[in-house]
Design a protein around this motif. Structure first.
Motif, PDB file in Angstrom:
ATOM      1  N   ASN A  42       0.822  -1.208   0.000  1.00  6.41           N
ATOM      2  CA  ASN A  42       0.000   0.000   0.000  1.00  6.41           C
ATOM      3  C   ASN A  42       0.859   1.262   0.000  1.00  6.41           C
ATOM      4  O   ASN A  42       0.480   2.278  -0.588  1.00  6.41           O
ATOM      5  CB  ASN A  42      -0.931  -0.011   1.207  1.00  6.41           C
ATOM      6  N   ALA A  43       2.005   1.192   0.657  1.00 12.91           N
ATOM      7  CA  ALA A  43       2.933   2.331   0.615  1.00 12.91           C
ATOM      8  C   ALA A  43       3.449   2.560  -0.798  1.00 12.91           C
ATOM      9  O   ALA A  43       3.614   3.708  -1.234  1.00 12.91           O
ATOM     10  CB  ALA A  43       4.090   2.101   1.584  1.00 12.91           C
ATOM     11  N   ALA A  44       3.692   1.472  -1.532  1.00 15.26           N
ATOM     12  CA  ALA A  44       4.168   1.591  -2.911  1.00 15.26           C
ATOM     13  C   ALA A  44       3.105   2.223  -3.805  1.00 15.26           C
ATOM     14  O   ALA A  44       3.410   3.075  -4.654  1.00 15.26           O
ATOM     15  CB  ALA A  44       4.567   0.217  -3.443  1.00 15.26           C
ATOM     16  N   VAL A  45       1.853   1.823  -3.645  1.00  8.27           N
ATOM     17  CA  VAL A  45       0.759   2.429  -4.415  1.00  8.27           C
ATOM     18  C   VAL A  45       0.676   3.922  -4.112  1.00  8.27           C
ATOM     19  O   VAL A  45       0.478   4.750  -5.008  1.00  8.27           O
ATOM     20  CB  VAL A  45      -0.576   1.714  -4.103  1.00  8.27           C
ATOM     21  N   THR A  46       0.838   4.279  -2.845  1.00 12.53           N
ATOM     22  CA  THR A  46       0.820   5.686  -2.445  1.00 12.53           C
ATOM     23  C   THR A  46       1.951   6.465  -3.101  1.00 12.53           C
ATOM     24  O   THR A  46       1.739   7.547  -3.663  1.00 12.53           O
ATOM     25  CB  THR A  46       0.947   5.804  -0.918  1.00 12.53           C
ATOM     26  N   ALA A  47       3.157   5.915  -3.037  1.00  9.25           N
ATOM     27  CA  ALA A  47       4.315   6.595  -3.624  1.00  9.25           C
ATOM     28  C   ALA A  47       4.119   6.811  -5.121  1.00  9.25           C
ATOM     29  O   ALA A  47       4.426   7.882  -5.655  1.00  9.25           O
ATOM     30  CB  ALA A  47       5.577   5.785  -3.353  1.00  9.25           C
ATOM     31  N   ALA A  48       3.585   5.792  -5.805  1.00  6.86           N
ATOM     32  CA  ALA A  48       3.348   5.923  -7.246  1.00  6.86           C
ATOM     33  C   ALA A  48       2.306   6.998  -7.525  1.00  6.86           C
ATOM     34  O   ALA A  48       2.451   7.803  -8.457  1.00  6.86           O
ATOM     35  CB  ALA A  48       2.911   4.582  -7.822  1.00  6.86           C
ATOM     36  N   ALA A  49       1.238   7.033  -6.711  1.00  5.50           N
ATOM     37  CA  ALA A  49       0.204   8.051  -6.899  1.00  5.50           C
ATOM     38  C   ALA A  49       0.751   9.454  -6.674  1.00  5.50           C
ATOM     39  O   ALA A  49       0.281  10.416  -7.290  1.00  5.50           O
ATOM     40  CB  ALA A  49      -0.970   7.790  -5.961  1.00  5.50           C
ATOM     41  N   LEU A  50       1.757   9.570  -5.818  1.00  4.55           N
ATOM     42  CA  LEU A  50       2.377  10.868  -5.532  1.00  4.55           C
ATOM     43  C   LEU A  50       3.441  11.249  -6.557  1.00  4.55           C
ATOM     44  O   LEU A  50       4.090  12.279  -6.421  1.00  4.55           O
ATOM     45  CB  LEU A  50       2.985  10.851  -4.134  1.00  4.55           C
ATOM     46  N   GLY A  51       3.617  10.400  -7.556  1.00  8.55           N
ATOM     47  CA  GLY A  51       4.520  10.736  -8.643  1.00  8.55           C
ATOM     48  C   GLY A  51       5.892  10.118  -8.589  1.00  8.55           C
ATOM     49  O   GLY A  51       6.739  10.396  -9.451  1.00  8.55           O
ATOM     50  N   ALA A  52       6.155   9.264  -7.608  1.00  9.57           N
ATOM     51  CA  ALA A  52       7.467   8.611  -7.509  1.00  9.57           C
ATOM     52  C   ALA A  52       7.532   7.392  -8.417  1.00  9.57           C
ATOM     53  O   ALA A  52       6.507   6.795  -8.770  1.00  9.57           O
ATOM     54  CB  ALA A  52       7.733   8.196  -6.068  1.00  9.57           C
ATOM     55  N   GLU A  53       8.758   7.023  -8.775  1.00 10.32           N
ATOM     56  CA  GLU A  53       9.001   5.715  -9.406  1.00 10.32           C
ATOM     57  C   GLU A  53       9.054   4.705  -8.276  1.00 10.32           C
ATOM     58  O   GLU A  53      10.052   4.633  -7.553  1.00 10.32           O
ATOM     59  CB  GLU A  53      10.337   5.712 -10.156  1.00 10.32           C
ATOM     60  N   ALA A  54       7.989   3.943  -8.112  1.00 10.51           N
ATOM     61  CA  ALA A  54       7.874   3.042  -6.969  1.00 10.51           C
ATOM     62  C   ALA A  54       8.126   1.605  -7.398  1.00 10.51           C
ATOM     63  O   ALA A  54       7.445   1.079  -8.281  1.00 10.51           O
ATOM     64  CB  ALA A  54       6.487   3.153  -6.349  1.00 10.51           C
ATOM     65  N   THR A  55       9.109   0.974  -6.746  1.00 10.27           N
ATOM     66  CA  THR A  55       9.411  -0.435  -6.992  1.00 10.27           C
ATOM     67  C   THR A  55       9.160  -1.213  -5.715  1.00 10.27           C
ATOM     68  O   THR A  55       9.718  -0.896  -4.665  1.00 10.27           O
ATOM     69  CB  THR A  55      10.880  -0.622  -7.422  1.00 10.27           C
ATOM     70  N   LEU A  56       8.292  -2.223  -5.809  1.00  6.35           N
ATOM     71  CA  LEU A  56       7.992  -3.088  -4.674  1.00  6.35           C
ATOM     72  C   LEU A  56       8.783  -4.378  -4.806  1.00  6.35           C
ATOM     73  O   LEU A  56       8.676  -5.082  -5.807  1.00  6.35           O
ATOM     74  CB  LEU A  56       6.500  -3.408  -4.631  1.00  6.35           C
ATOM     75  N   VAL A  57       9.589  -4.678  -3.787  1.00  6.48           N
ATOM     76  CA  VAL A  57      10.333  -5.939  -3.740  1.00  6.48           C
ATOM     77  C   VAL A  57       9.620  -6.840  -2.746  1.00  6.48           C
ATOM     78  O   VAL A  57       9.493  -6.505  -1.560  1.00  6.48           O
ATOM     79  CB  VAL A  57      11.798  -5.710  -3.311  1.00  6.48           C
ATOM     80  N   THR A  58       9.154  -7.995  -3.219  1.00  7.01           N
ATOM     81  CA  THR A  58       8.300  -8.831  -2.397  1.00  7.01           C
ATOM     82  C   THR A  58       8.376 -10.276  -2.865  1.00  7.01           C
ATOM     83  O   THR A  58       9.227 -10.640  -3.678  1.00  7.01           O
ATOM     84  CB  THR A  58       6.843  -8.313  -2.450  1.00  7.01           C
ATOM     85  N   VAL A  59       7.487 -11.104  -2.338  1.00  7.78           N
ATOM     86  CA  VAL A  59       7.353 -12.501  -2.742  1.00  7.78           C
ATOM     87  C   VAL A  59       5.900 -12.730  -3.135  1.00  7.78           C
ATOM     88  O   VAL A  59       5.004 -12.582  -2.301  1.00  7.78           O
ATOM     89  CB  VAL A  59       7.751 -13.460  -1.601  1.00  7.78           C
ATOM     90  N   LEU A  60       5.664 -13.052  -4.397  1.00  4.19           N
ATOM     91  CA  LEU A  60       4.312 -13.314  -4.881  1.00  4.19           C
ATOM     92  C   LEU A  60       4.153 -14.744  -5.383  1.00  4.19           C
ATOM     93  O   LEU A  60       3.330 -15.502  -4.911  1.00  4.19           O
ATOM     94  CB  LEU A  60       3.941 -12.321  -5.982  1.00  4.19           C
ATOM     95  N   GLY A  61       4.948 -15.116  -6.390  1.00  5.15           N
ATOM     96  CA  GLY A  61       4.878 -16.470  -6.916  1.00  5.15           C
ATOM     97  C   GLY A  61       3.979 -16.604  -8.128  1.00  5.15           C
ATOM     98  O   GLY A  61       3.486 -15.624  -8.692  1.00  5.15           O
ATOM     99  N   ALA A  62       3.740 -17.872  -8.524  1.00  9.30           N
ATOM    100  CA  ALA A  62       3.024 -18.176  -9.770  1.00  9.30           C
ATOM    101  C   ALA A  62       1.583 -18.614  -9.548  1.00  9.30           C
ATOM    102  O   ALA A  62       0.889 -18.956 -10.505  1.00  9.30           O
ATOM    103  CB  ALA A  62       3.785 -19.274 -10.536  1.00  9.30           C
ATOM    104  N   HIS A  63       1.114 -18.636  -8.317  1.00  6.04           N
ATOM    105  CA  HIS A  63      -0.266 -19.026  -8.049  1.00  6.04           C
ATOM    106  C   HIS A  63      -1.230 -18.033  -8.716  1.00  6.04           C
ATOM    107  O   HIS A  63      -0.925 -16.843  -8.820  1.00  6.04           O
ATOM    108  CB  HIS A  63      -0.502 -19.043  -6.534  1.00  6.04           C
ATOM    109  N   PRO A  64      -2.395 -18.497  -9.192  1.00  9.74           N
ATOM    110  CA  PRO A  64      -3.349 -17.578  -9.843  1.00  9.74           C
ATOM    111  C   PRO A  64      -3.718 -16.360  -9.001  1.00  9.74           C
ATOM    112  O   PRO A  64      -3.942 -15.270  -9.536  1.00  9.74           O
ATOM    113  CB  PRO A  64      -4.569 -18.469 -10.097  1.00  9.74           C
ATOM    114  N   LEU A  65      -3.774 -16.510  -7.673  1.00 11.10           N
ATOM    115  CA  LEU A  65      -4.089 -15.357  -6.827  1.00 11.10           C
ATOM    116  C   LEU A  65      -3.016 -14.274  -6.925  1.00 11.10           C
ATOM    117  O   LEU A  65      -3.308 -13.085  -6.804  1.00 11.10           O
ATOM    118  CB  LEU A  65      -4.247 -15.788  -5.372  1.00 11.10           C
ATOM    119  N   ALA A  66      -1.772 -14.694  -7.139  1.00 12.12           N
ATOM    120  CA  ALA A  66      -0.691 -13.715  -7.257  1.00 12.12           C
ATOM    121  C   ALA A  66      -0.904 -12.809  -8.461  1.00 12.12           C
ATOM    122  O   ALA A  66      -0.525 -11.634  -8.439  1.00 12.12           O
ATOM    123  CB  ALA A  66       0.656 -14.426  -7.348  1.00 12.12           C
TER     124      ALA A  66
END
Length: 279
Positions: A42-66
């Protein structure tokens, strides 16, 4: 401006209800939303909305929910670095109920238990935000950020064992009102600036040199408080990257979070803060 945001990504299923259900009770929802969630997300979405180049580093995977989370983030301008792209397990899922009359919510979530993701690259950003939900990853990124002279902001929602090692690498620890740490205090652990939020109450701050103060929160009618703290942290990270004083950083974050709670739904608020610059 580039921001690196590191931590948890969940799939949030958000039901808006007239009243929060009692144990054993079934209720009909007024509205259903599915979106990516988690503090760093959610912080990344906020930063992008504020005009920043926002990169989220996380773990998602290949599951359909991801794929649902990834699509939501891409639609809102967030670049995703998935450190386990072939992982077959579903990503963490949060079940959320939001009360329509005042935006109060309940959340049941799994989070990122047992994650071993880490980082072996450099940090090229104007600021880094960590939520500590992937401990090895948080430590590795914080060390790389320190080596590069990049300020590190910690979203300290609750005490995690990794914080014993992580706090000395943090420039700004932004804590919830419920956050408690074992002795010694955060300044004694090497954190230069400590900020504590309190919902609609004033945000308190202190620095290692003994300065302190508080900044009031704008009074607004709250329609939806889901993720408001995460939005506040994302705005704070943007302000840290821009470099104003601690009070100006907090004031900016307060204003952005106040905008968020005025809107219903996990993403409807983003257009209201797009390009906002009051730092």
């Amino acid at each position: 401006m580039k921001l690196l945001l590191v931590g948890l990504c969940t799939v949030d299923v958000v039901q808006r209800v007239t009243e929060l259900p009692a144990p054993g009770e079934k209720v009909q929802s007024l509205q259903v939303d599915v979106a990516a969630g988690g503090p760093a997300t959610n912080a990344a979405v906020t930063a992008a909305a504020l005009g920043a180049e926002a990169t989220l580093v996380t773990v998602l995977g290949a599951h359909p929910l991801a794929a649902l989370a990834r699509a939501d983030l891409e639609a809102h301008g967030v670049r995703v670095v998935d450190l386990a792209p072939s992982r077959s397990e579903p990503p963490p899922v949060s079940a959320v109920a939001v009360r329509d009359r005042d935006g109060e919510r309940t959340v049941v979530s799994r989070n990122a238990a047992g994650s071993e993701a880490t980082w072996d690259g450099a940090v090229e950003a104007d600021a880094v935000l960590l939520d500590g939900h992937h401990p090895n990853l948080a430590l590795a990124v914080a060390k790389a950020a320190n080596a590069a002279g990049v300020p590190v902001v910690l979203d300290a929602g609750s005490w995690k064992p990794v914080l014993d090692e992580l706090l000395p690498l943090v420039d700004v620890a932004a804590c919830s009102a419920h956050f408690t740490a074992p002795e010694p205090g955060l300044h004694q652990r090497g954190v230069p600036t400590v900020i504590t939020t309190a919902g609609p109450g004033p945000v308190r701050w202190s620095t290692a040199d003994g300065s302190s103060g508080e900044v009031p929160v704008p009074a607004v009618e709250a329609r939806d408080t889901l993720g408001a703290g995460d939005v506040w942290h994302g705005a704070l990270a943007v302000a840290v990257a821009r470099g104003p004083s601690v009070t100006d950083r907090i004031r900016f974050a307060n204003e952005v979070a106040a905008e968020r709670v005025r809107f219903v739904g996990p993403r409807s608020w983003t257009t209201a803060i797009a390009g906002r610059d009051k730092t």
